[in-house]
Motif scaffolding. Structure first.
Motif, PDB file in Angstrom:
ATOM      1  N   TYR A 168      -4.638   7.254 -11.742  1.00  0.00           N
ATOM      2  CA  TYR A 168      -3.979   7.680 -10.518  1.00  0.00           C
ATOM      3  C   TYR A 168      -4.894   7.647  -9.295  1.00  0.00           C
ATOM      4  O   TYR A 168      -4.438   7.347  -8.200  1.00  0.00           O
ATOM      5  CB  TYR A 168      -3.402   9.087 -10.693  1.00  0.00           C
ATOM      6  CG  TYR A 168      -2.496   9.200 -11.883  1.00  0.00           C
ATOM      7  CD1 TYR A 168      -1.307   8.498 -11.930  1.00  0.00           C
ATOM      8  CD2 TYR A 168      -2.852   9.969 -12.975  1.00  0.00           C
ATOM      9  CE1 TYR A 168      -0.472   8.577 -13.032  1.00  0.00           C
ATOM     10  CE2 TYR A 168      -2.014  10.060 -14.083  1.00  0.00           C
ATOM     11  CZ  TYR A 168      -0.838   9.353 -14.106  1.00  0.00           C
ATOM     12  OH  TYR A 168      -0.018   9.429 -15.189  1.00  0.00           O
ATOM     13  N   SER A 203       1.679   6.099  -7.147  1.00  0.00           N
ATOM     14  CA  SER A 203       0.565   6.870  -7.712  1.00  0.00           C
ATOM     15  C   SER A 203       0.828   8.362  -7.634  1.00  0.00           C
ATOM     16  O   SER A 203       0.592   9.093  -8.605  1.00  0.00           O
ATOM     17  CB  SER A 203      -0.734   6.549  -6.971  1.00  0.00           C
ATOM     18  OG  SER A 203      -1.071   5.204  -7.115  1.00  0.00           O
ATOM     19  N   VAL A 204       1.305   8.835  -6.504  1.00  0.00           N
ATOM     20  CA  VAL A 204       1.574  10.259  -6.340  1.00  0.00           C
ATOM     21  C   VAL A 204       2.691  10.702  -7.289  1.00  0.00           C
ATOM     22  O   VAL A 204       2.586  11.752  -7.940  1.00  0.00           O
ATOM     23  CB  VAL A 204       1.914  10.602  -4.871  1.00  0.00           C
ATOM     24  CG1 VAL A 204       2.424  12.019  -4.736  1.00  0.00           C
ATOM     25  CG2 VAL A 204       0.690  10.381  -3.993  1.00  0.00           C
ATOM     26  N   GLY A 253       0.816  -1.207   0.000  1.00  0.00           N
ATOM     27  CA  GLY A 253       0.000   0.000   0.000  1.00  0.00           C
ATOM     28  C   GLY A 253       0.854   1.262   0.000  1.00  0.00           C
ATOM     29  O   GLY A 253       0.568   2.209  -0.734  1.00  0.00           O
ATOM     30  N   ILE A 254       1.895   1.264   0.805  1.00  0.00           N
ATOM     31  CA  ILE A 254       2.800   2.412   0.845  1.00  0.00           C
ATOM     32  C   ILE A 254       3.490   2.584  -0.509  1.00  0.00           C
ATOM     33  O   ILE A 254       3.574   3.686  -1.049  1.00  0.00           O
ATOM     34  CB  ILE A 254       3.828   2.260   1.992  1.00  0.00           C
ATOM     35  CG1 ILE A 254       3.109   2.344   3.340  1.00  0.00           C
ATOM     36  CG2 ILE A 254       4.938   3.298   1.884  1.00  0.00           C
ATOM     37  CD1 ILE A 254       3.944   1.914   4.527  1.00  0.00           C
ATOM     38  N   SER A 265      -4.406   1.998  -2.539  1.00  0.00           N
ATOM     39  CA  SER A 265      -3.263   2.059  -1.625  1.00  0.00           C
ATOM     40  C   SER A 265      -3.693   2.460  -0.221  1.00  0.00           C
ATOM     41  O   SER A 265      -3.195   1.922   0.768  1.00  0.00           O
ATOM     42  CB  SER A 265      -2.204   3.028  -2.149  1.00  0.00           C
ATOM     43  OG  SER A 265      -2.639   4.366  -2.032  1.00  0.00           O
ATOM     44  N   LEU A 266      -4.636   3.396  -0.121  1.00  0.00           N
ATOM     45  CA  LEU A 266      -5.123   3.791   1.201  1.00  0.00           C
ATOM     46  C   LEU A 266      -5.853   2.643   1.894  1.00  0.00           C
ATOM     47  O   LEU A 266      -5.714   2.465   3.108  1.00  0.00           O
ATOM     48  CB  LEU A 266      -6.024   5.021   1.081  1.00  0.00           C
ATOM     49  CG  LEU A 266      -5.307   6.307   0.661  1.00  0.00           C
ATOM     50  CD1 LEU A 266      -6.314   7.427   0.434  1.00  0.00           C
ATOM     51  CD2 LEU A 266      -4.260   6.704   1.681  1.00  0.00           C
ATOM     52  N   ILE A 310      -3.190   0.410   3.222  1.00  0.00           N
ATOM     53  CA  ILE A 310      -2.505   0.984   4.384  1.00  0.00           C
ATOM     54  C   ILE A 310      -3.398   0.956   5.619  1.00  0.00           C
ATOM     55  O   ILE A 310      -2.948   0.624   6.717  1.00  0.00           O
ATOM     56  CB  ILE A 310      -2.042   2.425   4.072  1.00  0.00           C
ATOM     57  CG1 ILE A 310      -0.948   2.402   3.002  1.00  0.00           C
ATOM     58  CG2 ILE A 310      -1.548   3.130   5.329  1.00  0.00           C
ATOM     59  CD1 ILE A 310      -0.611   3.758   2.411  1.00  0.00           C
ATOM     60  N   PHE A 359       0.957   3.901  -3.001  1.00  0.00           N
ATOM     61  CA  PHE A 359       0.665   5.310  -2.730  1.00  0.00           C
ATOM     62  C   PHE A 359       1.762   6.201  -3.301  1.00  0.00           C
ATOM     63  O   PHE A 359       1.487   7.169  -4.021  1.00  0.00           O
ATOM     64  CB  PHE A 359       0.526   5.536  -1.217  1.00  0.00           C
ATOM     65  CG  PHE A 359       0.227   6.948  -0.848  1.00  0.00           C
ATOM     66  CD1 PHE A 359       1.240   7.807  -0.457  1.00  0.00           C
ATOM     67  CD2 PHE A 359      -1.067   7.440  -0.911  1.00  0.00           C
ATOM     68  CE1 PHE A 359       0.966   9.118  -0.121  1.00  0.00           C
ATOM     69  CE2 PHE A 359      -1.358   8.759  -0.587  1.00  0.00           C
ATOM     70  CZ  PHE A 359      -0.332   9.600  -0.185  1.00  0.00           C
ATOM     71  N   LEU A 388      -4.576   5.111  -5.959  1.00  0.00           N
ATOM     72  CA  LEU A 388      -4.413   5.860  -4.716  1.00  0.00           C
ATOM     73  C   LEU A 388      -5.424   5.396  -3.672  1.00  0.00           C
ATOM     74  O   LEU A 388      -5.075   5.170  -2.504  1.00  0.00           O
ATOM     75  CB  LEU A 388      -4.555   7.358  -4.984  1.00  0.00           C
ATOM     76  CG  LEU A 388      -4.152   8.299  -3.866  1.00  0.00           C
ATOM     77  CD1 LEU A 388      -2.672   8.145  -3.557  1.00  0.00           C
ATOM     78  CD2 LEU A 388      -4.455   9.729  -4.253  1.00  0.00           C
TER      79      LEU A 388
END
Length: 182
Positions: free
Chosen positions: A56, A28-29, A21-22, A63-64, A67, A25, A60
Motif C-alpha cells: 500500500y 491504494s487508500v 495517479g489519482i 501515485s503521489l 499526481i 491513490f 501510494l
C-alpha cells in the motif's frame, strides 16, 4: 478546452499520468482501509508491516509522484523522436499514442499491487505452512505469472509506444491491402 487549441502528445500523456495517479491513490487508500478493517491492525509484527508498506505504501508514493510530476514522467516515457512527427500529423495519431501510453500505465498500476500481494502470499505460505506449501501455492503461482504478464504488457505499451504504433499501422495497412485485393 479552448477553441482552436490542440493538445500535444506530451500534454495528453501528462494528463493521463495524473489521472492514473489519482486512480492509484484512491485504489491504494481503499485497499489499505479494507485491510485495516478486516485485520487486527498493526499487531501482526515486522514482516507484516514491511508487506503492508510494499502493498500500500509504495503504490501510494508512486501515485503521489504521478499526481505531482506528470509532465516530468511524460517526458521520460514519451518517444522523443516521434513527438515532433506526431504534433504535425493528424490528431488520431496523437490520440493513439496517448491511448497506448494510458493503457500501459493502467496495466502497470493494476499489476504492481497484485504482484506484491501474491508474492507475499506465496512467501507466507512457505514460511508458516511448509507442509501444505506445494499444493496451496499452485493457484498463487499461476496468478503471479498472470500479473507479471500484465506488467510486461504495460511496460511494453508505455516504454515502446512507437514500436507498438508502428506494428498497429503496418497491420492496418496489410488489412487494407488484403481488403482491396478481395
Amino acid at each position: 478546452i479552448i477553441k482552436g487549441h490542440t493538445m500535444k502528445l506530451l500534454e495528453v500523456s501528462a494528463l493521463a499520468i495524473r489521472f492514473i495517479g489519482i486512480f492509484l491513490f484512491i485504489f491504494s487508500v481503499q485497499h489499505f482501509m479494507a485491510w485495516l478493517l478486516s485485520s487486527k491492525g498493526f499487531d501482526e509484527g515486522a514482516d507484516v508491516a514491511i508487506a503492508i508498506f510494499f502493498m500500500y505504501g509504495f503504490p501510494l508514493i508512486l501515485s503521489l509522484a504521478f499526481i505531482l510530476f506528470p509532465v516530468s514522467i511524460a517526458k521520460v516515457i514519451t518517444p522523443k523522436s516521434s513527438v515532433a512527427e506526431t504534433e504535425n500529423t493528424e490528431g488520431t495519431i496523437r490520440f493513439l499514442y496517448a491511448l497506448t501510453i494510458v493503457l500501459g500505465l493502467y496495466l502497470i498500476a493494476s499489476a504492481l499491487p497484485d504482484i506484491v500481494y501474491t508474492g507475499l502470499t506465496i512467501i507466507s505460505i512457505y514460511k508458516f505452512d511448509a507442509i501444505n506449501a506445494s499444493t496451496s501455492t499452485t493457484s498463487n503461482t499461476i496468478s503471479l505469472i498472470s500479473h507479471f504478464t500484465e506488467l510486461a504488457i504495460g511496460l511494453l505499451l508505455t516504454l515502446k509506444t512507437k514500436a507498438v504504433i508502428s506494428i498497429i499501422s503496418k497491420a492496418k495497412k496489410t488489412a487494407e491491402i488484403r481488403k482491396n485485393i478481395s
